[in-house]
Design an enzyme around this catalytic site. Structure first.
Site, PDB file in Angstrom:
ATOM      1  N   GLU A  22       3.583  43.033  52.974  1.00 34.62           N
ATOM      2  CA  GLU A  22       4.645  42.744  51.990  1.00 34.62           C
ATOM      3  C   GLU A  22       5.936  42.290  52.665  1.00 34.62           C
ATOM      4  OE1 GLU A  22       4.870  46.124  49.310  1.00 34.62           O
ATOM      5  OE2 GLU A  22       3.216  45.340  48.143  1.00 34.62           O
TER       6      GLU A  22
ATOM      7  N   GLU B 143      -4.121  44.495  47.483  1.00 35.74           N
ATOM      8  CA  GLU B 143      -3.655  45.739  46.850  1.00 35.74           C
ATOM      9  C   GLU B 143      -3.567  45.484  45.366  1.00 35.74           C
ATOM     10  OE1 GLU B 143      -0.082  47.718  48.160  1.00 35.74           O
ATOM     11  OE2 GLU B 143      -0.488  47.201  50.254  1.00 35.74           O
TER      12      GLU B 143
HETATM   13  C1  BG6 Z   1       2.885  48.569  48.227  1.00 36.96           C
HETATM   14  C2  BG6 Z   1       2.644  49.072  49.623  1.00 36.96           C
HETATM   15  O1  BG6 Z   1       4.252  48.368  48.165  1.00 36.96           O
HETATM   16  O2  BG6 Z   1       2.601  49.367  47.127  1.00 36.96           O
HETATM   17  C3  BG6 Z   1       1.845  50.355  49.723  1.00 36.96           C
HETATM   18  O3  BG6 Z   1       2.088  48.093  50.453  1.00 36.96           O
HETATM   19  C4  BG6 Z   1       2.214  51.257  48.542  1.00 36.96           C
HETATM   20  O4  BG6 Z   1       2.118  50.930  50.961  1.00 36.96           O
HETATM   21  C5  BG6 Z   1       1.821  50.555  47.261  1.00 36.96           C
HETATM   22  O5  BG6 Z   1       1.648  52.523  48.613  1.00 36.96           O
HETATM   23  C6  BG6 Z   1       2.008  51.387  46.015  1.00 36.96           C
HETATM   24  O6  BG6 Z   1       3.309  51.909  45.973  1.00 36.96           O
HETATM   25  P1  BG6 Z   1       3.574  53.443  45.737  1.00 36.96           P
HETATM   26  O7  BG6 Z   1       5.043  53.590  45.833  1.00 36.96           O
HETATM   27  O8  BG6 Z   1       3.044  53.745  44.375  1.00 36.96           O
HETATM   28  O9  BG6 Z   1       2.837  54.171  46.808  1.00 36.96           O
END
Ligand code: BG6
Length: 490
Positions: free
Chosen positions: A197, A386
């Protein structure tokens, strides 16, 4: 048209959120090791001891006071220290992923496990061997590793003593770390992502108010050093193994105008340029977009950028575009009554969408929009690395966990990917976020769970760490077995 035959179904985690073992095997500390837990309403804090020995805390982005040093303080709990102990449970976790039929597992390498301060000239062998064992285990189970080289975890020493990514000298240190990864794991890993990211450095500024031009200059400068580091790593990765496929990783927010006021339409286009295209253009096309000068001028940014840097950017373009996708955001030039935020971005509430308990919008159409827009721009293979829903889970008396809301979330996003493929997009893989419950990056909570695999661990670090299968585990297994065709309920 449907998912291609070798589509890379799987899941994703990051070292600092899954692994734990923060002070084991010669690992040095990272910023997450001095970061406390928070909640949806209270921020995570970074802890320090000042020059007079007093304990203090900072919020993300705030500067350490003169003479202070980051410190682990006894009165706080640090959820990333043990995370969900992937360090000791990786074989069990990989076996569960294999049971679901994973073809790919995305994970990251903790920089400070290989280079505890970032300044060593030789890597920490115990750290190198730890990841070798994990990659071997994955390969033995028929799962291809997809490895993020940097996932928000610069060694603390570099952050504290050398200015972290604000200092040009960090480029060489990152490149040394990346070279070690490519050399040591040649033959075991073929797919890599240089920075997780990467665009958050800029996108995140949109959540803050009253920022100075200096804050923008710092952000653009840090990004420039990361672009150069990434481009140099890509070149080295290709030299070491021409079969390496190396990608960028962008926080994929789909930006929409909140109204049809032409001023909103124009602003929306500029949000895409600043938040999304700025990084993608440099990493995929090898040069800054034509609008970059405008962005810099808006904040009187003077970049430290050499002709050699520009040469490197040209030579080090990525082979694939990968991104995270959780939500869309609305932008407007009009007054915003109800502001919502999530994953390093914020905007106006969208009345057409549903929001999670953490305020993140669910918008599967936004994923299709993003895939089609980006593929058309770069014509490189894409991966969604993701995607997921952070939600509360309830363990029933008999140990079962029913999570139909998670299944519903994945179903609509998988359908959206399918439509994008039908529309010509070359999508090659999908790794859901937190396929096993991990510590939340944003809040440090355990209760915000994404996994198909439940981990018995709470926000205070209490629990047996035992793993169990949620309903979504069996559902995703069925999805993978049918190559995305069977999305029906269990
Ligand atoms: C992304 C990251 O920003 O979102 C992850 O690459 C992160 O590391 C994921 O865990 C989800 O965000 P959160 O705050 O719900 O863990």
């Amino acid at each position: 048209m449907s998912f291609p035959k070798n589509f890379l179904w799987g899941g994703a985690v990051a070292a600092n959120q899954w692994e734990g073992g923060w002070n084991l095997g010669g690992r040095g500390p990272a910023m997450t090791d001095v970061t406390t837990g928070g909640t949806v309403n209270t921020p995570r804090l970074i802890t320090y001891i000042d020059k007079d020995g007093k304990h203090g805390t900072l919020k993300r982005g705030q500067k350490l006071p003169e003479g202070a040093r980051y410190a682990v303080l006894p009165e706080y709990h640090y959820p990333n220290h043990n995370a969900v102990d992937g360090y000791h449970h990786y074989k069990e976790d990989i076996a569960l992923m294999a049971e679901m039929g994973f073809r790919q597992f995305r994970m990251s390498i903790s920089w400070s496990r290989l280079y505890p301060t970032g300044n060593e000239t030789e890597p920490n062998r115990e750290g190198v061997e730890f990841y070798r064992s994990v990659f071997r285990e994955l390969n033995d189970k028929g799962i291809e590793p997809l490895v993020t080289i940097w996932h928000f975890d610069t060694p603390l020493y570099l952050e504290e003593h050398e200015g972290g990514w604000s200092s040009r000298s960090i480029i060489d240190k990152y490149v040394r770390f990346a070279r070690t990864c490519f050399t040591e794991y040649k033959g075991l890993v073929k797919r890599w992502l240089t920075f997780n990211e990467i665009n958050n450095t800029i996108q995140f500024l949109g959540m803050m108010q009253g920022l100075t031009d200096q804050a923008y200059e710092n952000a653009y400068q840090q990004l420039h050093y990361q672009f150069v580091a990434s481009a140099r790593a890509v070149q080295i990765g290709h030299e070491i193994d021409p079969e390496n496929m190396i990608g960028c990783m962008i926080c994929g927010i789909t930006w929409y105008p909140a109204t049809c006021d032409p001023k909103d339409i124009l602003l929306n286009r500029h949000e895409w340029e600043k938040n999304i295209f700025y990084c993608g253009d440099v990493q995929c096309r090898g040069e800054y977009g034509s609008y970059a000068k405008r962005l810099w001028n808006e904040h009187h940014v003077k970049l430290d950028c050499t002709p050699e840097d520009l040469e490197d950017l040209k030579k080090g373009t990525v082979d694939m575009y990968t991104f995270s996708y959780y939500m869309s955001q609305l932008v407007t030039t009009h007054q915003v009554r109800d502001r919502v935020g999530g994953n390093f971005s914020s905007g106006a509430r969208n009345e057409y969408l549903k929001y999670s308990d953490w305020g993140w919008a669910t918008d599967a159409d936004g994923l299709q929009y993003y895939l089609e827009m980006i593929y058309d721009r770069y014509h490189k293979p894409l991966m969604v690395v993701e995607n997921g829903l952070g939600a509360y889970d309830k363990v029933e008396e008999d140990g079962s966990i029913h999570d139909p809301f998670r299944i519903d979330y994945y179903r609509v996003h998988i359908e959206a990917m399918k439509k994008a493929i039908e529309n010509g997009v070359d999508l090659i893989g999908y790794t859901t976020w937190g396929c096993i419950d991990v510590v939340s990056a944003g809040t440090g909570e355990m209760r915000k769970r994404y996994g198909f695999i439940y981990v018995d661990m709470d926000d205070e670090g209490k629990g047996s760490m035992a793993r169990s299968r949620k309903d979504s585990f069996y559902w995703y297994k069925k999805v993978i077995a049918s190559n995305g065709e069977d999305l029906s309920d269990l």
